[in-house]
Design an enzyme around this catalytic site. Structure first.
Site, PDB file in Angstrom:
ATOM      1  CD  GLU A  38      -2.307   0.896   3.017  1.00 32.79           C
ATOM      2  OE1 GLU A  38      -2.058  -0.154   3.864  1.00 32.79           O
ATOM      3  OE2 GLU A  38      -3.459   1.589   3.182  1.00 32.79           O
ATOM      4  CE  LYS A 109      -6.928   0.560   3.737  1.00 35.52           C
ATOM      5  NZ  LYS A 109      -5.745   1.027   4.633  1.00 35.52           N
ATOM      6  CB  CYS A 151      -3.888  -2.517   4.345  1.00 37.94           C
ATOM      7  SG  CYS A 151      -2.936  -2.310   6.043  1.00 37.94           S
TER       8      CYS A 151
HETATM    9  C1  ACM Z   1      -3.896   0.032   7.239  1.00 37.15           C
HETATM   10  O1  ACM Z   1      -4.932  -0.373   6.612  1.00 37.15           O
HETATM   11  N1  ACM Z   1      -2.926   0.476   6.470  1.00 37.15           N
HETATM   12  C2  ACM Z   1      -3.456  -0.519   8.564  1.00 37.15           C
END
Ligand code: ACM
Length: 270
Positions: A38, A109, A151
């Site tokens: 990420e 995301k 993530c």
């Molecule tokens: C995250 O979602 N970077 C912990």
């Protein structure tokens, strides 16, 4: 199919350098699909909206996506990589999928973690699955279906389940993990969906405000049977290529009576 998992340590704000360092790994190791962490180009801990606006890039015209496309063409590979996307006044914590054909899609995301909610808009598109090509050992062209989540999406089982229902063989999972639970939890995500998961995390620390974040490494690939095929150390750089057979993810039957997806009882679920 060969999957490469990059475990990097970006220097905050040094975009060109971080991209060059990441791409130098692709140059030395051959893989059909690479997964990068990420925000691999910028680093993680933003401290102002102004900073996010300055470091985020339009996709696919921004320099990071263009460099990824050029590398995908040059090394005949497919890459999934996390980066900050700018679209108008909005920034997204996104991941691009690029191949020698160019930019294929962008995942934004959906489940933002902690202070990300200050900087990024939540993803506004549903999960998707794409077919990519790879060469079999006998030289034929094979297809693998890949899905992307980023993530913290791991803590919502609906993310991986949605990708499995869409037919993903491999879940590509760019990450900047700080909580300790994800590497173990992804074993369950793989097992309960019979999919490969490929988590590419980073290492190192960032302390750009009063809080120090330590990223926990342990990038990994887990099989549809829940076996850890590879796990990187907690604190070292790594670029590892492992071989999988995506077809292993396609049989969802546990025994003659049970099927992971067909046995769901949706009318009892919320
Ligand atoms: C995250 O979602 N970077 C912990």
């Amino acid at each position: 199919m060969k999957i490469g998992i990059l475990q990097s340590q970006p220097q905050f704000g040094s975009v060109a350098e971080n991209v060059t360092t990441a791409l130098s790994q692709i140059a030395t190791k051959k893989a059909d699909l690479w997964v990068f962490p990420e925000l691999f180009n910028t680093g993680y801990q933003f401290i102002s909206k102004k900073e996010v606006l300055a470091l985020s890039e339009p996709i696919p015209t921004g320099p990071t996506t263009q460099s990824l496309i050029a590398a995908a063409e040059k090394y005949k590979t497919t890459i999934v990589a996390g980066l900050a996307e700018r679209e108008g006044k909005n920034c997204y914590n996104s991941a691009v999928l690029v191949s020698p054909r160019g930019h294929i899609t962008t995942y934004r995301k959906i489940h933002l973690f902690y202070e990300e909610k200050r900087w990024f808009a939540p993803g506004n598109k549903a999960f998707e699955v794409y077919s990519i090509n790879y060469k079999s050992e006998r030289g034929g062209t094979m297809k693998c279906r890949i899905g992307i989540m980023i993530c913290f999406d791991w803590i919502f089982p609906e993310s991986a389940r949605s990708l499995a229902l869409l037919g993903a063989d491999v879940i590509c999972h760019p990450s900047n993990l700080v909580l300790p639970h994800c590497p173990q939890a992804m074993i369950t995500r793989s097992l309960e969906n019979r999919v490969f998961s490929a988590t590419a995390n980073r290492v190192g620390t960032e302390a750009r405000n009063t809080e120090k974040l330590r990223f926990i490494g342990q990038s990994q690939v887990v099989s549809p049977q829940g076996k850890i095929l590879f796990r990187a150390p907690e604190d070292k750089l790594s670029a590892k290529v492992i071989t999988i057979d995506p077809k292993e993810a396609r049989n969802k039957s546990i025994n003659a009576y049970n099927n992971l997806l067909k046995d769901r009882v949706e009318h009892y679920y919320f």
